[in-house]
Every structure is written in C-alpha cells, then in structure tokens.
Design an enzyme around this catalytic site. Structure first.
Site, mmCIF file in Angstrom:
data_model
loop_
_atom_site.group_PDB
_atom_site.id
_atom_site.type_symbol
_atom_site.label_atom_id
_atom_site.label_comp_id
_atom_site.label_asym_id
_atom_site.label_seq_id
_atom_site.Cartn_x
_atom_site.Cartn_y
_atom_site.Cartn_z
ATOM 1 N N SER A 298 36.728 14.088 20.986
ATOM 2 C CA SER A 298 36.007 15.241 21.523
ATOM 3 C C SER A 298 35.668 16.277 20.452
ATOM 4 C CB SER A 298 36.806 15.896 22.648
ATOM 5 O OG SER A 298 38.113 16.205 22.228
ATOM 6 N N HIS A 353 38.183 21.247 19.689
ATOM 7 C CA HIS A 353 36.796 21.375 20.144
ATOM 8 C C HIS A 353 36.056 22.445 19.343
ATOM 9 C CE1 HIS A 353 38.042 19.786 24.400
ATOM 10 N NE2 HIS A 353 38.159 18.880 23.448
#
Length: 384
Positions: A298, A353
């Site tokens: 991610s 992230h």
C-alpha cells in the site's frame, strides 16, 4: 452473432444506482429495464428500489430535443438531458457493444460546446498514451510477484515444498528435481482432499515468517543494518484479504500511471515509493516508540498516486486540462478517504501510506516526461 436486444425501437437495458465503475441515472432505477425511442420522445422504463418496500415500476418520458452529448463506453450508453434543473446525466448498460452503438445512433447527435472540447481533449490524451505506452508489462510483473510470494509463503506454512526455499545438494540431479516435484504434488492433493486451501495461520507463526521473508521491523532494518527490508516488505502481505485489496487497487490505478510515465520510469517510481513507505513506517515507529512489523504494497500504491499528482501538476505534461480535472476529481476523494480511514483503523500503517505518497510525489517530479507526440505523428493523426 450478438443479440442487440432491440424490438421495434425498444432496447433491453440494465440500470444501476451509481458507483465508480457503473453508469448512473437520476431516476433511481435499478436492474433490468427498457429504452423506447420514438420520433419525438424517449421513454426510460425500469424499477425503482425503495427501502423496506417492493420495487416500483417507473416510466420517464424525455424529449428528444433535450438529449445531448450521447457517448458509449463498451456496453454502456450515457447521455445528458437539458432541463429546468440543469444538466442531468442518464446512463445504463445495453445488451452488448452492438446494441450500445445502435442506441447511440438512434439518439440525437447534438453536443454542447463544452462537451465537444472535453471529448476532443480526452481523445488526444488517449492517442498520446497509446503512442508512448500501448502496454503495461510492469503492472503484470508486480501482480505476479506479489501473488507468487504470498503463495510461496503459504506453501512454507503448510510444511511441504521446503526444498524450494533454500538451495540443497543434489538439485543438479534430474532425479532429485523429480522427487521434489512429486513431494509438492502429493501435498497439493492432500490439501484438495481436506478442502483447506487458505486457513489462517497463528499470528505468532505468521509474524515470525514475515520477519524471515523480509518485513520492515525496525530492530532488523535499522538495528542490524538490513536496509533491504524497506523494499522487500512492500512485496509481503499478512492475509489473503490484505493481498487482494492491494492488488485490486494496484491493477486499477497502476495501469494508467504506467502508461503515463512509461514502463521503465514507472518501475522506478514504484520502487522508490515502496522504499519511502518503508522509511515512513520505520521513522514513525521510532518517534512514537511503537515500532510495527510492517508489510504490504500500500505504501508503494500511495506512491504511484502521488507520482500521478506530480505528473499532472506540471505545466507542460501533455495531459489536457479536462483529463487533469477528471483525474483529480476521481483520485483525490479516494486518497483523502483512505488516509482518513487509516487514522481511525488501529491496524493500518498510515505512516507507510503517507511516506509512500510523499516519496512518490517527489519521485514523480524527477521521473516525469512529456506526453506530447512528435510533430510528424501528430500531423498524420490530426492531433497536437
């Protein structure tokens, strides 16, 4: 031969309540319906679904003179209706591509000036990325690598196929190779018989395995100088759901970003973003004094989105203004929602992230290219 679903000006269609990948309609119609095209009017017939009540049959009559901007996308047909409340968009799926083209041909061909400009700019954009990057080999390689590593880790947890994970004497012998393959095949048959393909591993065992395979654990990455974990952790996943969600987003977003940057530059963007995500996770763990055993793609995925924003923000990128607005309008809310959700869900490594997003944005400026095509090709295609 494909059935068009047409009978005497009546087309069988399917309506949707909306969504990112489905055409919507303002009449709250859902499911099977019809589109009846007459000389002066178009009748939209379907069922409106109501909470705690049976669906209700509906029919909307539209004047043909109010219908503009008809377009198709595969089996989908979309057009705009001009009314006292402004412009409304009506969309649905036809019985096939041929049916969609037939419906579009039967509807008015008028377009608003704004639509003509936007349509022309989208066509130019697609011509440009078709010229520079007609395929996306890196995305398919990344998908195969992530899925393949997850499968190999699962094989290891099941306790068979272990010779595949370390070099053993005798691998140069054909008989030894056949013996290993036979052992692996027997294990597969046992799992099929037991119907236990993806059982959850005990958390302690899984955590230990992730560390062994290269997770981003600060005491290993920083304490023992194993910096390669910043990148290897981006190819590891803790569960099938974790893998599936990341691969879906990577496939959806990555194809366009690879075609914009080009395959080689996109590979560099993905790797740099993955490293940035690993750094963000590790540094936040040290600052907060709560280090985590970080894994997942991610961070790199947020990075390619950051790279996309960097690319379309450049003045001479070759991405037309309409496409810039389209991308910001579709990707921006997704980005904000997922970062916001990351602060609320306790098991999300939001530092990875954000680290990947920042690294991707910076790398995007370094790796960006111009999408403008050579003058001779533009002249031959009638574009600029």
């Amino acid at each position: 031969m494909q059935d068009s679903g047409k009978a005497d000006g009546v087309f069988e269609v399917r309506f949707y309540r909306g969504g990112a990948n489905w055409p919507s309609n303002p009449f709250r119609l859902q499911g099977r319906g019809q589109l009846a095209i007459e000389p002066d009017f178009v009748y939209v017939r379907g069922s409106s679904h109501r909470s705690f009540r049976f669906p209700k049959k509906e029919e909307e009559r539209l004047r043909k003179v109010d219908i503009v901007n008809v377009r198709t996308a595969g089996e989908d047909v979309i057009f705009d209706v001009v009314g006292v409340q402004g412009m409304q968009e009506v969309g649905f799926s036809a019985a096939g591509r041929d049916a969609a083209k037939a419906i579009a041909a039967a509807l008015p061909s008028r377009c608003t000036p704004e639509f003509e400009v936007a349509h022309a700019e989208r066509e130019v954009f697609h011509d440009r990325i078709d010229y520079w990057s007609p395929s996306t080999p890196v995305i398919w390689t990344l998908l195969a690598a992530n899925i393949g590593i997850f499968f190999l880790m699962w094989l290891e947890r099941k306790g068979f196929g272990m010779p595949w994970f370390r070099p053993l004497p005798g691998w140069d012998s054909l008989a030894a190779v056949q013996a290993h393959l036979q052992l692996w095949q027997q294990g597969i048959h046992k799992l099929i018989a037991a119907r236990q393909w993806w059982p959850d591993a005990p958390p302690a065992l899984l955590a230990e395995q992730l560390v062994k395979w290269g997770s981003n654990l600060p005491r290993k990455t920083l304490g023992e100088g194993q910096w390669w974990r910043l990148l290897s952790s981006a190819f590891l996943h803790g569960s099938l759901l974790h893998l599936g969600m990341n691969m879906l987003v990577l496939w959806q977003a990555g194809q366009l970003v690879e075609r914009i940057f080009g395959s080689l530059r996109f590979a560099g963007l993905y790797l740099l973003a993955g490293i940035g995500g690993g750094l963000g996770s590790m540094l936040w763990g040290l600052v907060s004094q709560h280090p985590v055993n970080s894994v997942g793609a991610s961070g790199a995925i947020f990075g390619i989105i950051g790279g996309l924003f960097a690319f379309i923000g450049r003045e001479h990128s070759g991405v037309p203004p309409t496409v810039v607005r389209d991308l910001r309008g579709s990707v921006g809310p997704f980005l904000l929602f997922n970062i916001g959700a990351g602060f609320l869900y306790p098991h999300t490594d939001n530092a990875a992230h954000i680290g990947g997003l920042v690294a991707g944005w910076l790398a995007g400026h370094l790796l960006a290219r111009s999408l403008h095509v050579p003058a001779q090709h533009a002249a031959s295609q009638g574009t600029s």
